[in-house]
Design a protein around this motif. Sequence first.
Motif, PDB file in Angstrom:
ATOM      1  N   TRP A  53       0.821  -1.219   0.000  1.00 27.13           N
ATOM      2  CA  TRP A  53       0.000   0.000   0.000  1.00 27.13           C
ATOM      3  C   TRP A  53       0.849   1.260   0.000  1.00 27.13           C
ATOM      4  O   TRP A  53       0.421   2.291  -0.536  1.00 27.13           O
ATOM      5  CB  TRP A  53      -0.987  -0.018   1.154  1.00 27.13           C
ATOM      6  CG  TRP A  53      -2.042  -1.062   0.937  1.00 27.13           C
ATOM      7  CD1 TRP A  53      -2.265  -2.193   1.681  1.00 27.13           C
ATOM      8  CD2 TRP A  53      -2.989  -1.103  -0.141  1.00 27.13           C
ATOM      9  NE1 TRP A  53      -3.287  -2.929   1.134  1.00 27.13           N
ATOM     10  CE2 TRP A  53      -3.766  -2.282   0.020  1.00 27.13           C
ATOM     11  CE3 TRP A  53      -3.267  -0.259  -1.219  1.00 27.13           C
ATOM     12  CZ2 TRP A  53      -4.787  -2.635  -0.857  1.00 27.13           C
ATOM     13  CZ3 TRP A  53      -4.277  -0.614  -2.094  1.00 27.13           C
ATOM     14  CH2 TRP A  53      -5.029  -1.779  -1.919  1.00 27.13           C
ATOM     15  N   ARG A 342      -6.057   3.307   2.358  1.00 31.82           N
ATOM     16  CA  ARG A 342      -5.784   1.961   2.858  1.00 31.82           C
ATOM     17  C   ARG A 342      -4.532   1.943   3.737  1.00 31.82           C
ATOM     18  O   ARG A 342      -4.483   1.270   4.768  1.00 31.82           O
ATOM     19  CB  ARG A 342      -5.603   0.986   1.686  1.00 31.82           C
ATOM     20  CG  ARG A 342      -6.869   0.693   0.911  1.00 31.82           C
ATOM     21  CD  ARG A 342      -7.908  -0.052   1.744  1.00 31.82           C
ATOM     22  NE  ARG A 342      -7.451  -1.364   2.164  1.00 31.82           N
ATOM     23  CZ  ARG A 342      -7.602  -2.471   1.445  1.00 31.82           C
ATOM     24  NH1 ARG A 342      -8.166  -2.430   0.257  1.00 31.82           N
ATOM     25  NH2 ARG A 342      -7.183  -3.627   1.920  1.00 31.82           N
ATOM     26  N   GLU A 345      -5.411   3.433   7.101  1.00 29.80           N
ATOM     27  CA  GLU A 345      -6.174   2.475   7.908  1.00 29.80           C
ATOM     28  C   GLU A 345      -5.267   1.393   8.480  1.00 29.80           C
ATOM     29  O   GLU A 345      -5.426   0.970   9.634  1.00 29.80           O
ATOM     30  CB  GLU A 345      -7.280   1.843   7.055  1.00 29.80           C
ATOM     31  CG  GLU A 345      -8.370   2.820   6.652  1.00 29.80           C
ATOM     32  CD  GLU A 345      -9.291   2.256   5.575  1.00 29.80           C
ATOM     33  OE1 GLU A 345      -9.023   1.103   5.111  1.00 29.80           O
ATOM     34  OE2 GLU A 345     -10.247   2.944   5.197  1.00 29.80           O
TER      35      GLU A 345
END
Length: 369
Positions: A53, A342, A345
């Motif tokens: 990510w 993402r 998170e």
Amino acid sequence: MNHFVTSELSTRCAESVAHSRSLDGVFAADLAERLTAFTLDGGSRIRPRFLWWAMRACGGTDPEVSAALRLAAALELIQSCALVHDDVMDRSTVRRSRPSFHAQIELQYFAIAPRPGSGPSSFAQSAAVLAGDLALSWADDLVAGADLDPVTRTDVLRIWRNMRTEMIAGQYLDLHGQATSSRSAARAIRTVCLKTARYTVEQPVALGAALARADEATTRALTAAGRCAGIAFQLRDDLAGAFGDSEVTGKPVGDDIRAGKATYLLALAHSRARAAGDTYVIDLLSEAGGGSDVSMPVLSSIREALLSTGAAAQVERRIARLVSASERHLAAAGLHGPAAQRLSELLAQVAAPARGSAAVSTGCLGGTR
């Protein structure tokens, strides 16, 4: 994403196992095949996810996917190296709710499992050390074989070399803290940073940024965010080790206390007990590190002391500050889009209590991970 990493890992391990079989069938069955099963079966793939990510958030595209998956598989193998060696050094017989690597060897050849805290036989211990070395060798082979342009290769190899040495330095500091009965909170945080934060979060993020050829300012902000989240991750793990549910953690509860680990949590409890002149708690905490002979009543009293001194609550507060700092650093990177979300998170997730559990607070022994 985890599926693709596991598929890559399975393919690369199969190649290594095939080579091992060509050398010797016993070696292949006892170490190479067992190491492959250990690596593939279990684990959250958290390090590969940070790499992936971060790469995507920094603009990495399909041409980088092959190298990213290869490096992600290497991260899982270096994690296996760390876990196998860590269990030998800690004399831990359980990993992911199953026998640890050296305990499996013991069961295979002697039909017995080592008692908690007793340590493996010299044969099982030596075999596990070799298995950890093998995992590191396989990981290095994967990194060396990644298809990278010269500039990216230079950056990736620098990060990888640093990460390996940092991980070993952190493990040594962990051992040193146990051997010297260190109660330094600052030293405990230094150990956490080197042993866990950098190779779990910061350096995987740096690898992802390197693959996407992110600029220096972006990389600096991302790695700072990763370092803060990584320290918070280990502090949360320390709380889980003291107060958690073994079915969630996959490890016997209280192992760190029994082993006398120089954790930040225990260091704070000692400091607070000394400041309060609480000789009962000071003497009680000194019993940590006695090994498997620390009785459950004593373990329960030590856990109560971690709460009554306010040490557990202070760790929770530090975790919250680290998470906030991680968010600020990530915002400074100026990344946008679904991949950046993402990553955000994921950074928050690693420091959060496990699903279905509560943060540790005074009067509550129910925090789990």
